[in-house]
Scaffold this motif. Sequence first.
Motif, PDB file in Angstrom:
ATOM      1  N   GLU A  94       0.823  -1.215   0.000  1.00  0.00           N
ATOM      2  CA  GLU A  94       0.000   0.000   0.000  1.00  0.00           C
ATOM      3  C   GLU A  94       0.856   1.263   0.000  1.00  0.00           C
ATOM      4  O   GLU A  94       0.443   2.303  -0.535  1.00  0.00           O
ATOM      5  CB  GLU A  94      -0.948  -0.039   1.197  1.00  0.00           C
ATOM      6  CG  GLU A  94      -1.991  -1.145   1.060  1.00  0.00           C
ATOM      7  CD  GLU A  94      -2.851  -1.324   2.289  1.00  0.00           C
ATOM      8  OE1 GLU A  94      -2.467  -0.789   3.365  1.00  0.00           O
ATOM      9  OE2 GLU A  94      -3.884  -2.010   2.204  1.00  0.00           O
ATOM     10  N   LYS A  95       2.051   1.171   0.568  1.00  0.00           N
ATOM     11  CA  LYS A  95       2.983   2.302   0.537  1.00  0.00           C
ATOM     12  C   LYS A  95       3.293   2.705  -0.897  1.00  0.00           C
ATOM     13  O   LYS A  95       3.480   3.895  -1.198  1.00  0.00           O
ATOM     14  CB  LYS A  95       4.267   1.923   1.270  1.00  0.00           C
ATOM     15  CG  LYS A  95       5.400   2.921   1.146  1.00  0.00           C
ATOM     16  CD  LYS A  95       6.669   2.391   1.794  1.00  0.00           C
ATOM     17  CE  LYS A  95       7.851   3.322   1.563  1.00  0.00           C
ATOM     18  NZ  LYS A  95       9.115   2.779   2.147  1.00  0.00           N
ATOM     19  N   TYR A  96       3.324   1.707  -1.767  1.00  0.00           N
ATOM     20  CA  TYR A  96       3.618   1.969  -3.179  1.00  0.00           C
ATOM     21  C   TYR A  96       2.338   1.992  -4.020  1.00  0.00           C
ATOM     22  O   TYR A  96       2.363   1.701  -5.212  1.00  0.00           O
ATOM     23  CB  TYR A  96       4.603   0.937  -3.695  1.00  0.00           C
ATOM     24  CG  TYR A  96       5.978   1.071  -3.057  1.00  0.00           C
ATOM     25  CD1 TYR A  96       6.759   2.189  -3.298  1.00  0.00           C
ATOM     26  CD2 TYR A  96       6.457   0.098  -2.179  1.00  0.00           C
ATOM     27  CE1 TYR A  96       8.007   2.334  -2.699  1.00  0.00           C
ATOM     28  CE2 TYR A  96       7.704   0.233  -1.584  1.00  0.00           C
ATOM     29  CZ  TYR A  96       8.469   1.361  -1.846  1.00  0.00           C
ATOM     30  OH  TYR A  96       9.706   1.499  -1.242  1.00  0.00           O
ATOM     31  N   ASN A  97       1.233   2.343  -3.354  1.00  0.00           N
ATOM     32  CA  ASN A  97      -0.060   2.563  -4.023  1.00  0.00           C
ATOM     33  C   ASN A  97      -0.640   1.299  -4.645  1.00  0.00           C
ATOM     34  O   ASN A  97      -1.466   1.379  -5.559  1.00  0.00           O
ATOM     35  CB  ASN A  97       0.061   3.662  -5.088  1.00  0.00           C
ATOM     36  CG  ASN A  97       0.503   4.984  -4.498  1.00  0.00           C
ATOM     37  OD1 ASN A  97      -0.012   5.415  -3.471  1.00  0.00           O
ATOM     38  ND2 ASN A  97       1.492   5.611  -5.128  1.00  0.00           N
ATOM     39  N   GLY A  98      -0.229   0.136  -4.144  1.00  0.00           N
ATOM     40  CA  GLY A  98      -0.808  -1.115  -4.606  1.00  0.00           C
ATOM     41  C   GLY A  98      -1.996  -1.521  -3.749  1.00  0.00           C
ATOM     42  O   GLY A  98      -2.162  -1.045  -2.627  1.00  0.00           O
ATOM     43  N   GLU A  99      -2.814  -2.395  -4.283  1.00  0.00           N
ATOM     44  CA  GLU A  99      -3.929  -2.964  -3.521  1.00  0.00           C
ATOM     45  C   GLU A  99      -3.533  -4.356  -3.062  1.00  0.00           C
ATOM     46  O   GLU A  99      -2.879  -5.105  -3.805  1.00  0.00           O
ATOM     47  CB  GLU A  99      -5.183  -3.030  -4.384  1.00  0.00           C
ATOM     48  CG  GLU A  99      -5.734  -1.677  -4.780  1.00  0.00           C
ATOM     49  CD  GLU A  99      -7.032  -1.815  -5.557  1.00  0.00           C
ATOM     50  OE1 GLU A  99      -7.919  -2.573  -5.113  1.00  0.00           O
ATOM     51  OE2 GLU A  99      -7.146  -1.179  -6.620  1.00  0.00           O
ATOM     52  N   CYS A 100      -3.941  -4.725  -1.857  1.00  0.00           N
ATOM     53  CA  CYS A 100      -3.508  -6.000  -1.296  1.00  0.00           C
ATOM     54  C   CYS A 100      -4.626  -6.664  -0.499  1.00  0.00           C
ATOM     55  O   CYS A 100      -5.219  -6.052   0.390  1.00  0.00           O
ATOM     56  CB  CYS A 100      -2.293  -5.789  -0.389  1.00  0.00           C
ATOM     57  SG  CYS A 100      -1.586  -7.311   0.260  1.00  0.00           S
ATOM     58  N   LEU A 101      -4.901  -7.908  -0.830  1.00  0.00           N
ATOM     59  CA  LEU A 101      -5.863  -8.730  -0.105  1.00  0.00           C
ATOM     60  C   LEU A 101      -5.095  -9.855   0.574  1.00  0.00           C
ATOM     61  O   LEU A 101      -4.347 -10.588  -0.077  1.00  0.00           O
ATOM     62  CB  LEU A 101      -6.892  -9.309  -1.081  1.00  0.00           C
ATOM     63  CG  LEU A 101      -7.943 -10.271  -0.511  1.00  0.00           C
ATOM     64  CD1 LEU A 101      -8.871  -9.533   0.452  1.00  0.00           C
ATOM     65  CD2 LEU A 101      -8.739 -10.905  -1.650  1.00  0.00           C
ATOM     66  N   LEU A 102      -5.232 -10.000   1.890  1.00  0.00           N
ATOM     67  CA  LEU A 102      -4.550 -11.054   2.638  1.00  0.00           C
ATOM     68  C   LEU A 102      -5.500 -12.231   2.850  1.00  0.00           C
ATOM     69  O   LEU A 102      -6.625 -12.052   3.314  1.00  0.00           O
ATOM     70  CB  LEU A 102      -4.069 -10.540   3.989  1.00  0.00           C
ATOM     71  CG  LEU A 102      -3.015  -9.428   3.987  1.00  0.00           C
ATOM     72  CD1 LEU A 102      -2.656  -9.044   5.427  1.00  0.00           C
ATOM     73  CD2 LEU A 102      -1.765  -9.854   3.226  1.00  0.00           C
ATOM     74  N   ILE A 103      -5.019 -13.438   2.512  1.00  0.00           N
ATOM     75  CA  ILE A 103      -5.836 -14.642   2.692  1.00  0.00           C
ATOM     76  C   ILE A 103      -4.995 -15.709   3.388  1.00  0.00           C
ATOM     77  O   ILE A 103      -4.148 -16.348   2.765  1.00  0.00           O
ATOM     78  CB  ILE A 103      -6.356 -15.184   1.345  1.00  0.00           C
ATOM     79  CG1 ILE A 103      -7.089 -14.092   0.565  1.00  0.00           C
ATOM     80  CG2 ILE A 103      -7.278 -16.375   1.578  1.00  0.00           C
ATOM     81  CD1 ILE A 103      -7.591 -14.543  -0.801  1.00  0.00           C
ATOM     82  N   PRO A 104      -5.193 -15.926   4.692  1.00  0.00           N
ATOM     83  CA  PRO A 104      -4.440 -16.958   5.407  1.00  0.00           C
ATOM     84  C   PRO A 104      -5.073 -18.334   5.233  1.00  0.00           C
ATOM     85  O   PRO A 104      -6.296 -18.456   5.111  1.00  0.00           O
ATOM     86  CB  PRO A 104      -4.522 -16.494   6.862  1.00  0.00           C
ATOM     87  CG  PRO A 104      -5.826 -15.760   6.956  1.00  0.00           C
ATOM     88  CD  PRO A 104      -6.028 -15.117   5.598  1.00  0.00           C
ATOM     89  N   GLY A 105      -4.237 -19.357   5.216  1.00  0.00           N
ATOM     90  CA  GLY A 105      -4.748 -20.715   5.109  1.00  0.00           C
ATOM     91  C   GLY A 105      -3.674 -21.696   4.675  1.00  0.00           C
ATOM     92  O   GLY A 105      -2.507 -21.336   4.477  1.00  0.00           O
ATOM     93  N   ASP A 106      -4.066 -22.942   4.536  1.00  0.00           N
ATOM     94  CA  ASP A 106      -3.157 -24.042   4.213  1.00  0.00           C
ATOM     95  C   ASP A 106      -3.240 -24.366   2.729  1.00  0.00           C
ATOM     96  O   ASP A 106      -4.253 -24.896   2.252  1.00  0.00           O
ATOM     97  CB  ASP A 106      -3.538 -25.268   5.048  1.00  0.00           C
ATOM     98  CG  ASP A 106      -2.610 -26.447   4.831  1.00  0.00           C
ATOM     99  OD1 ASP A 106      -1.680 -26.358   4.002  1.00  0.00           O
ATOM    100  OD2 ASP A 106      -2.819 -27.481   5.501  1.00  0.00           O
ATOM    101  N   VAL A 107      -2.168 -24.085   1.984  1.00  0.00           N
ATOM    102  CA  VAL A 107      -2.178 -24.332   0.544  1.00  0.00           C
ATOM    103  C   VAL A 107      -2.241 -25.816   0.211  1.00  0.00           C
ATOM    104  O   VAL A 107      -2.535 -26.194  -0.927  1.00  0.00           O
ATOM    105  CB  VAL A 107      -0.946 -23.701  -0.157  1.00  0.00           C
ATOM    106  CG1 VAL A 107      -0.915 -22.205   0.060  1.00  0.00           C
ATOM    107  CG2 VAL A 107       0.356 -24.342   0.307  1.00  0.00           C
ATOM    108  N   GLY A 108      -1.962 -26.659   1.186  1.00  0.00           N
ATOM    109  CA  GLY A 108      -2.046 -28.093   0.952  1.00  0.00           C
ATOM    110  C   GLY A 108      -3.463 -28.628   0.899  1.00  0.00           C
ATOM    111  O   GLY A 108      -3.688 -29.782   0.536  1.00  0.00           O
ATOM    112  N   GLU A 109      -4.438 -27.787   1.243  1.00  0.00           N
ATOM    113  CA  GLU A 109      -5.834 -28.190   1.252  1.00  0.00           C
ATOM    114  C   GLU A 109      -6.532 -27.652  -0.004  1.00  0.00           C
ATOM    115  O   GLU A 109      -6.610 -26.447  -0.221  1.00  0.00           O
ATOM    116  CB  GLU A 109      -6.533 -27.669   2.509  1.00  0.00           C
ATOM    117  CG  GLU A 109      -5.969 -28.234   3.805  1.00  0.00           C
ATOM    118  CD  GLU A 109      -6.086 -29.746   3.877  1.00  0.00           C
ATOM    119  OE1 GLU A 109      -7.100 -30.299   3.357  1.00  0.00           O
ATOM    120  OE2 GLU A 109      -5.191 -30.384   4.450  1.00  0.00           O
ATOM    121  N   GLU A 110      -7.056 -28.555  -0.800  1.00  0.00           N
ATOM    122  CA  GLU A 110      -7.663 -28.177  -2.079  1.00  0.00           C
ATOM    123  C   GLU A 110      -8.798 -27.173  -1.905  1.00  0.00           C
ATOM    124  O   GLU A 110      -8.895 -26.191  -2.647  1.00  0.00           O
ATOM    125  CB  GLU A 110      -8.175 -29.424  -2.804  1.00  0.00           C
ATOM    126  CG  GLU A 110      -8.782 -29.127  -4.162  1.00  0.00           C
ATOM    127  CD  GLU A 110      -9.336 -30.367  -4.843  1.00  0.00           C
ATOM    128  OE1 GLU A 110      -9.230 -30.470  -6.079  1.00  0.00           O
ATOM    129  OE2 GLU A 110      -9.868 -31.240  -4.119  1.00  0.00           O
TER     130      GLU A 110
END
Length: 292
Positions: A94-110
């Motif tokens: 966001e400091k560099y004017n980007g948009e960011c969505l955070l999504i926590p979770g386990d990538v091993g789960e389909e």
Amino acid sequence: MKFSDINKQQQDGQPKQMQQRQPGFESEMNPEPIYDDPEYKGTGKLQDKVVILTGGDSGIGRAVAVAFAKEGAKLSIIYADEHEDAQKTKALVEKYNGECLLIPGDVGEEAFCFSAVKKTVDHFGQLDCLINNAAEQHFQENIEDISLEQFDRTFKTNIYGAFHFIKAAKPHLREGSTIINTVSVVAYEGMPVLMDYSATKGALLALTRSLSENMVSEGIRVNGVAPGPIWTPLIPASFPADKVAEFGTDSPMGRPGQPVELAPAYVHLASEDSSYMSGQVIHINGGKIVNG
């Protein structure tokens, strides 16, 4: 950032240190990895592109997120549970004017991977680039000590996660879209104390090449980046303290690489600069010659 400046910062190496969990925390590393180059000026190469970046909270992922933000990308950052690191990366984007969505979770789960792609598309309205960067590794000197639980966990994160995200992302990609997989130098030369990790990176390399041939007729390019020894949270979270202190000193350049030194390669592969590249791997490993 000048090559000489990084060399100077790395000349004394890093002190002995360990972290007791995987993945590790960037905020607990000494010294903290270099993830931002103040001399890097974006030119809109990724303007309004929507990117899913797994393992984007720290290490290589954080450096890529920062560079992509400078280039105008919108980022969906996937991470496990390193919330403090993820929030810092979001603030940098966001400091560099980007948009960011955070999504926590386990990538091993389909189910999680499909859900993360849906959240990204629902939020941003499209998907242009998928970067499979999340990984874990575990130091074991003997194959007999690699438990089935560890073996399964490493494969689920490193190769199943990429596979799930590719399947989930594919319906949303179109001509001009890109997939970038973080492979590793160990996919080519092995690593005696990271046998299962090396096997996953070899699998990801083969998947990259096969997927490239499968998708090229649709105008979707698939490439990879193969880092050598890079100073990221995975290192103190994986290796004994004495190994951490000497990490990267056996590279031709005599030091580990910094995440910031890899970010431009991801920008190149995600942008039209690499329009005639697919099925290829960029090697960033401190000067080691790798054939293949």
